[in-house]
Design an enzyme around this catalytic site. Sequence first.
Site, PDB file in Angstrom:
ATOM      1  N   GLY A  19       0.850  -1.200   0.000  1.00 38.03           N
ATOM      2  CA  GLY A  19       0.000   0.000   0.000  1.00 38.03           C
ATOM      3  C   GLY A  19       0.882   1.245   0.000  1.00 38.03           C
ATOM      4  N   PHE A  20       0.336   2.349   0.523  1.00 42.93           N
ATOM      5  CA  PHE A  20       1.085   3.609   0.486  1.00 42.93           C
ATOM      6  C   PHE A  20       2.377   3.519   1.302  1.00 42.93           C
ATOM      7  CE2 PHE A  20      -3.142   5.320  -0.636  1.00 42.93           C
ATOM      8  CZ  PHE A  20      -2.772   6.027  -1.767  1.00 42.93           C
ATOM      9  N   VAL A  85       0.557 -12.736   4.945  1.00 39.48           N
ATOM     10  CA  VAL A  85       1.339 -12.942   6.167  1.00 39.48           C
ATOM     11  C   VAL A  85       0.376 -13.300   7.290  1.00 39.48           C
ATOM     12  CG1 VAL A  85       2.747 -11.766   7.898  1.00 39.48           C
ATOM     13  CG2 VAL A  85       3.271 -11.496   5.476  1.00 39.48           C
ATOM     14  N   GLU A 181     -18.057  11.627   0.097  1.00 43.73           N
ATOM     15  CA  GLU A 181     -17.694  11.539  -1.323  1.00 43.73           C
ATOM     16  C   GLU A 181     -18.608  10.558  -2.058  1.00 43.73           C
ATOM     17  OE1 GLU A 181     -13.083  13.021  -1.172  1.00 43.73           O
ATOM     18  OE2 GLU A 181     -13.389  10.869  -1.136  1.00 43.73           O
ATOM     19  N   GLN A 326      -0.843  10.342   3.497  1.00 42.38           N
ATOM     20  CA  GLN A 326       0.415  11.080   3.673  1.00 42.38           C
ATOM     21  C   GLN A 326       1.213  10.578   4.876  1.00 42.38           C
ATOM     22  OE1 GLN A 326       2.570  13.100   2.292  1.00 42.38           O
ATOM     23  NE2 GLN A 326       1.373  12.920   0.440  1.00 42.38           N
TER      24      GLN A 326
END
Length: 449
Positions: A19-20, A85, A181, A326
């Site tokens: 992922g990020f 995992v 959203e 972030q």
Amino acid sequence: MNDGHVTRDLPIVVVVGGGFGGLAAAKALKRAPARVVVIDRTNHHVFQPLLYQVATSILTPGQIGSPIRGILRNQPNTSVLMGEVIAVDLAERCVVVDCLDRDRVRVHYDYLILATGASHNYFGHKEFEKYAPGLKNLADAVAVRNKVLRAFEQAEGEEDPARHRELLTFILVGAGPTGVEMAGAIASLCRITLRSEFRRIDPASARIVLIDVGSRILGSFSEDLSAAAHKQLEELGVEVLLGQGVEHVDEEGVIVAGKRIKSKTVIWTAGVTPSPAGTWLNAETDRSGRVRIAKDLTVPGHAEIFVVGDTATLDHDGKPLPGVAQVAIQQGRYAGRLIRRRLEGKAMLKPFRYFDKGNMAVVGRGYAILQTRVFRTSGFLAWLAWAGVHLQFLAQSSLRVSVFVQWVWTYLTGQRGSVLIVNHLSGSHTEAKTEPVPLQSSEPVQSSV
Ligand SMILES: Cc1cc2nc3c(=O)[nH]c(=O)nc-3n(C[C@H](O)[C@H](O)[C@H](O)COP(=O)(O)OP(=O)(O)OC[C@H]3O[C@@H](n4cnc5c(N)ncnc54)[C@H](O)[C@@H]3O)c2cc1C
């Protein structure tokens, strides 16, 4: 693991999660004197902030998902393993992985970065999941898209007008960014995209209800931006019910404050719970299960193990860091750099500090709210900023071009990229949750069934 890719001549850094956080860590290790192994249960990275656009037909799955191998193909020191995992053996320094054709494969590490993210949180009501799916990966997004589009098809085929109301009622549980959203995007789908496509029903008459137990929507934004977004939602025809918890969800809809709202389409956008990394490590966690990490992002007592992103918790200026992209990216990058410096024998980094670049949320077509440390704004300019930032963070240049073209097209024409129900087998009414999801978009940029 002894698969020819990973040998013991160099230290091995295992990164769990593509992922990020995991990808940022792997990229920071590009030139490190190490063998890097990235393990993920899927073969792709997902740009989660745009999942709602797949769920509401604007984008195709292939426009927000990128194969992890493809992203890391120019990193010769890095290999990718697809597998789940299930445990960490601290004494032997191994992660235990269920691979596609072999269970309990042991992968040795010298350094370990866990970036396994989070999943839906039904707050003790796991039984709601069957009726109110959440949005966390591409399969979820396609399942929600099918559910939303099928409601319109069912209503069009329903001869009893009394049933149209419940078929055309869409309920979002949770008014954080995803709920808001989704509500805005469903409103535009009903009022613009599908407006003239049905004969028996009027999609524009659909009821969209956004429910939250809090006193305002988008609680992580300032009160004025939250109020602006609320007003915008109401202009789009979304009903916002605040201060009311959903007490029950079943196939008939939801019960809120003792009253039933009938609906065939309930979507859960109410919260997340971290991966079980804390249990694997037997580490201290916060109440929700996120691993408490030190300022260098390691697990106390284990200088070789880092936990980053949604599955970790770290206080910053007296408050825990939020579960946003972030934070995961900056932490992943830091962990990767720190390991590289250790391997190169260089001076250590200063403790991790988060740089808050701001917060954004979209409310319908061409409208967003934007909050940074120095200014706040809402409207079309905020939406342009939102679009620019999201394009910039997509994992591949080809996706940036394709998503940009789709957004312009959708903005100008109202048409969406993928108004497709792809799992409906003829004669079957069952919903296959784990259907195959195409990774590269084979659907046309604009198509409307
Ligand atoms: C619908 C939605 C909308 C969002 N919108 C925004 C937004 O607008 N802005 C924002 O900043 N943030 C947003 N977020 C939050 C943001 O996406 C997360 O904070 C971020 O993805 C966290 O990164 P991560 O690396 O910790 O985890 P993830 O990005 O979730 O990556 C975790 C990875 O680990 C893999 N994995 C998990 N468990 C295992 C296992 N046992 N074995 C192998 N692999 C495993 C998963 O497959 C996944 O690839 C949104 C999240 C969602 C779900």
